[in-house]
Design a protein around this motif. Structure first.
Motif, PDB file in Angstrom:
ATOM      1  N   GLN A  47       0.834  -1.209   0.000  1.00 53.19           N
ATOM      2  CA  GLN A  47       0.000   0.000   0.000  1.00 53.19           C
ATOM      3  C   GLN A  47       0.869   1.260   0.000  1.00 53.19           C
ATOM      4  N   ASN A  48       1.948   1.207   0.761  1.00 52.98           N
ATOM      5  CA  ASN A  48       2.920   2.311   0.795  1.00 52.98           C
ATOM      6  C   ASN A  48       3.473   2.562  -0.616  1.00 52.98           C
ATOM      7  N   VAL A  49       3.814   1.487  -1.318  1.00 49.10           N
ATOM      8  CA  VAL A  49       4.338   1.636  -2.696  1.00 49.10           C
ATOM      9  C   VAL A  49       3.274   2.273  -3.590  1.00 49.10           C
ATOM     10  N   ARG A  50       2.028   1.786  -3.460  1.00 49.89           N
ATOM     11  CA  ARG A  50       0.942   2.326  -4.314  1.00 49.89           C
ATOM     12  C   ARG A  50       0.717   3.810  -4.062  1.00 49.89           C
ATOM     13  N   GLU A  51       0.904   4.237  -2.806  1.00 45.77           N
ATOM     14  CA  GLU A  51       0.714   5.652  -2.495  1.00 45.77           C
ATOM     15  C   GLU A  51       1.769   6.512  -3.192  1.00 45.77           C
ATOM     16  N   GLN A  52       2.979   5.965  -3.328  1.00 43.40           N
ATOM     17  CA  GLN A  52       4.053   6.739  -3.960  1.00 43.40           C
ATOM     18  C   GLN A  52       4.118   6.539  -5.469  1.00 43.40           C
ATOM     19  N   VAL A  53       3.665   5.363  -5.911  1.00 48.72           N
ATOM     20  CA  VAL A  53       3.694   5.038  -7.347  1.00 48.72           C
ATOM     21  C   VAL A  53       2.297   4.516  -7.710  1.00 48.72           C
ATOM     22  N   PRO A  54       1.365   5.422  -8.004  1.00 46.80           N
ATOM     23  CA  PRO A  54      -0.035   5.004  -8.171  1.00 46.80           C
ATOM     24  C   PRO A  54      -0.248   3.930  -9.233  1.00 46.80           C
ATOM     25  N   GLU A  55       0.607   3.888 -10.251  1.00 43.10           N
ATOM     26  CA  GLU A  55       0.432   2.902 -11.326  1.00 43.10           C
ATOM     27  C   GLU A  55       1.044   1.542 -10.966  1.00 43.10           C
ATOM     28  N   ALA A  56       1.552   1.403  -9.754  1.00 47.86           N
ATOM     29  CA  ALA A  56       2.308   0.197  -9.383  1.00 47.86           C
ATOM     30  C   ALA A  56       1.495  -1.087  -9.509  1.00 47.86           C
ATOM     31  N   ASP A  57       2.126  -2.110 -10.099  1.00 47.55           N
ATOM     32  CA  ASP A  57       1.561  -3.462 -10.126  1.00 47.55           C
ATOM     33  C   ASP A  57       2.243  -4.218  -8.981  1.00 47.55           C
ATOM     34  N   VAL A  58       1.679  -4.104  -7.782  1.00 49.38           N
ATOM     35  CA  VAL A  58       2.362  -4.620  -6.590  1.00 49.38           C
ATOM     36  C   VAL A  58       1.378  -5.334  -5.677  1.00 49.38           C
ATOM     37  N   GLU A  59       1.860  -6.420  -5.064  1.00 44.96           N
ATOM     38  CA  GLU A  59       1.047  -7.147  -4.082  1.00 44.96           C
ATOM     39  C   GLU A  59       1.921  -7.453  -2.869  1.00 44.96           C
ATOM     40  N   GLY A  60       1.291  -7.751  -1.757  1.00 43.40           N
ATOM     41  CA  GLY A  60       2.022  -8.161  -0.562  1.00 43.40           C
ATOM     42  C   GLY A  60       1.593  -9.559  -0.160  1.00 43.40           C
ATOM     43  N   MET A  61       2.549 -10.380   0.228  1.00 49.25           N
ATOM     44  CA  MET A  61       2.257 -11.781   0.599  1.00 49.25           C
ATOM     45  C   MET A  61       3.255 -12.256   1.643  1.00 49.25           C
ATOM     46  N   GLY A  62       2.969 -13.410   2.228  1.00 52.17           N
ATOM     47  CA  GLY A  62       3.962 -14.070   3.063  1.00 52.17           C
ATOM     48  C   GLY A  62       5.147 -14.493   2.194  1.00 52.17           C
ATOM     49  N   ASN A  63       6.316 -14.665   2.815  1.00 53.68           N
ATOM     50  CA  ASN A  63       7.530 -14.964   2.030  1.00 53.68           C
ATOM     51  C   ASN A  63       7.393 -16.205   1.146  1.00 53.68           C
ATOM     52  N   GLU A  64       6.765 -17.262   1.668  1.00 55.03           N
ATOM     53  CA  GLU A  64       6.679 -18.501   0.879  1.00 55.03           C
ATOM     54  C   GLU A  64       5.798 -18.323  -0.345  1.00 55.03           C
ATOM     55  N   GLN A  65       4.649 -17.662  -0.135  1.00 56.46           N
ATOM     56  CA  GLN A  65       3.715 -17.438  -1.248  1.00 56.46           C
ATOM     57  C   GLN A  65       4.355 -16.515  -2.285  1.00 56.46           C
ATOM     58  N   ALA A  66       5.056 -15.492  -1.805  1.00 60.86           N
ATOM     59  CA  ALA A  66       5.717 -14.546  -2.718  1.00 60.86           C
ATOM     60  C   ALA A  66       6.751 -15.280  -3.566  1.00 60.86           C
ATOM     61  N   THR A  67       7.475 -16.209  -2.935  1.00 60.09           N
ATOM     62  CA  THR A  67       8.507 -16.965  -3.656  1.00 60.09           C
ATOM     63  C   THR A  67       7.879 -17.810  -4.760  1.00 60.09           C
ATOM     64  N   SER A  68       6.767 -18.473  -4.438  1.00 60.75           N
ATOM     65  CA  SER A  68       6.100 -19.329  -5.433  1.00 60.75           C
ATOM     66  C   SER A  68       5.601 -18.529  -6.621  1.00 60.75           C
ATOM     67  N   ALA A  69       5.254 -17.265  -6.378  1.00 60.14           N
ATOM     68  CA  ALA A  69       4.587 -16.469  -7.412  1.00 60.14           C
ATOM     69  C   ALA A  69       5.559 -15.706  -8.312  1.00 60.14           C
ATOM     70  N   ALA A  70       6.873 -15.881  -8.116  1.00 58.91           N
ATOM     71  CA  ALA A  70       7.829 -15.053  -8.864  1.00 58.91           C
ATOM     72  C   ALA A  70       8.869 -15.890  -9.605  1.00 58.91           C
ATOM     73  N   GLU A  71       9.473 -15.263 -10.594  1.00 55.82           N
ATOM     74  CA  GLU A  71      10.587 -15.914 -11.309  1.00 55.82           C
ATOM     75  C   GLU A  71      11.926 -15.463 -10.742  1.00 55.82           C
ATOM     76  N   ILE A  72      11.953 -14.227 -10.239  1.00 59.39           N
ATOM     77  CA  ILE A  72      13.180 -13.693  -9.626  1.00 59.39           C
ATOM     78  C   ILE A  72      12.851 -13.353  -8.174  1.00 59.39           C
ATOM     79  N   VAL A  73      13.658 -13.891  -7.247  1.00 62.90           N
ATOM     80  CA  VAL A  73      13.389 -13.712  -5.816  1.00 62.90           C
ATOM     81  C   VAL A  73      14.576 -12.977  -5.195  1.00 62.90           C
ATOM     82  N   ILE A  74      14.333 -11.749  -4.755  1.00 61.24           N
ATOM     83  CA  ILE A  74      15.404 -10.961  -4.148  1.00 61.24           C
ATOM     84  C   ILE A  74      15.323 -11.116  -2.633  1.00 61.24           C
ATOM     85  N   LEU A  75      16.444 -11.533  -2.030  1.00 60.78           N
ATOM     86  CA  LEU A  75      16.501 -11.663  -0.570  1.00 60.78           C
ATOM     87  C   LEU A  75      16.891 -10.319   0.004  1.00 60.78           C
ATOM     88  N   SER A  76      16.037  -9.746   0.824  1.00 62.98           N
ATOM     89  CA  SER A  76      16.341  -8.419   1.387  1.00 62.98           C
ATOM     90  C   SER A  76      16.163  -8.431   2.900  1.00 62.98           C
TER      91      SER A  76
END
Ligand code: NAP
Length: 231
Positions: A47-76
């Motif tokens: 939501q913070n990202v969407r407020e700063q970048v209104p056109e953002a294609d962004v979602e928030g998830m738990g780490n495991e679900q986020a990993t399953s849903a992506a091709e590139i996984v950045i560890l931060s």
């Protein structure tokens, strides 16, 4: 090699560096999933990202679900929580995915200061991560020398070279992400073993930031690169 349809998950994207990358990649039009140990925190960060970048294609998830849903996984996540985070997502990783290690093994992990690193048996934090992921998943080292503050300050470019190391195909996929952030330039850092040098450079940069009173964070630039190699 690069595919602009690849979804980027940023685990720990609720923190300074991950949020900075999320903002920048979203601004470039890429799809980003912010991962967190707590899905609620990931939703808030999205939501913070969407407020700063209104056109953002962004979602928030738990780490495991986020990993399953992506091709590139950045560890931060901080170095001291990297191994546990990778172990936690192991079941969600699949061959062909790229895991990006940008962690710096700062000596703060063992109660010492941020201007030094600790030695890692495998050679670097990135190689430690490579030893933990399933077969067929490639680890690429990148973004360790980029300032979180500058990433989050969307009004300005981030003047910094990014040395990207890892196996050739995955390395090229990650190099292709760098020019999505205005000012970042990808340099071909060769094999993953070179991550050790790049990780240590961050400890040097932190010391320079302190001595030169630069809380926004210094960047690095290599000179003399042939024009054809500058991305
Ligand atoms: N900050 C910089 O300028 C900078 C520059 C270059 C590289 N880096 C690297 O980027 C990475 C992230 O740095 P950062 O400054 O963004 O770190 P951070 O803000 O301290 O933490 C990032 C995220 O790590 C997760 N985390 C915290 N404690 C954890 C634990 N016990 N177990 C698992 N996850 C935990 C949290 O996410 P959840 O609570 O949402 O799970 C947190 O939001 C680090 O590896 C750092 O070395 C940072």
């Amino acid at each position: 090699m690069s595919d602009s349809n690849e979804t980027i998950a940023i685990l720990g994207g609720t923190g300074d560096q991950g949020l900075g990358l999320a903002l920048r990649f979203c601004r470039s039009g890429r799809r980003v999933i912010i991962g967190s140990r707590k899905a609620d925190r990931a939703l808030e960060a999205a939501q913070n990202v969407r407020e700063q970048v209104p056109e953002a294609d962004v979602e928030g998830m738990g780490n495991e679900q986020a990993t399953s849903a992506a091709e590139i996984v950045i560890l931060s996540v901080p170095f001291e929580h990297t191994a546990s985070t990778v172990k936690g997502i192991k079941e969600s990783l699949r061959p062909g995915q790229v895991v990006v290690s940008m962690t710096v093994p700062l000596a703060t992990a063992v109660g010492d200061g941020p201007m030094r690193t600790v030695g890692i048996w495998q050679g670097s934090a990135a190689e430690l991560v490579q030893s933990l992921v399933p077969k067929g998943v490639d680890v690429v080292s990148a973004f360790q020398n980029v300032s979180a503050h500058r990433l989050q300050h969307l009004a300005e470019p981030v003047e910094c070279d990014v040395v990207v190391s890892g196996a050739k195909g995955p390395r090229q996929r990650v190099m292709a992400l760098c020019p999505l952030v205005p000012g970042l330039r990808a340099l071909d850092g060769g094999p993953l073993g070179n991550a050790r040098i790049v990780e240590e450079m961050t400890a040097l940069i932190i010391g320079l930031n302190i001595r030169h009173k630069c809380p926004e964070g210094l960047g690095i630039r290599f000179t003399g690169l042939p024009e054809s190699d500058a991305s």
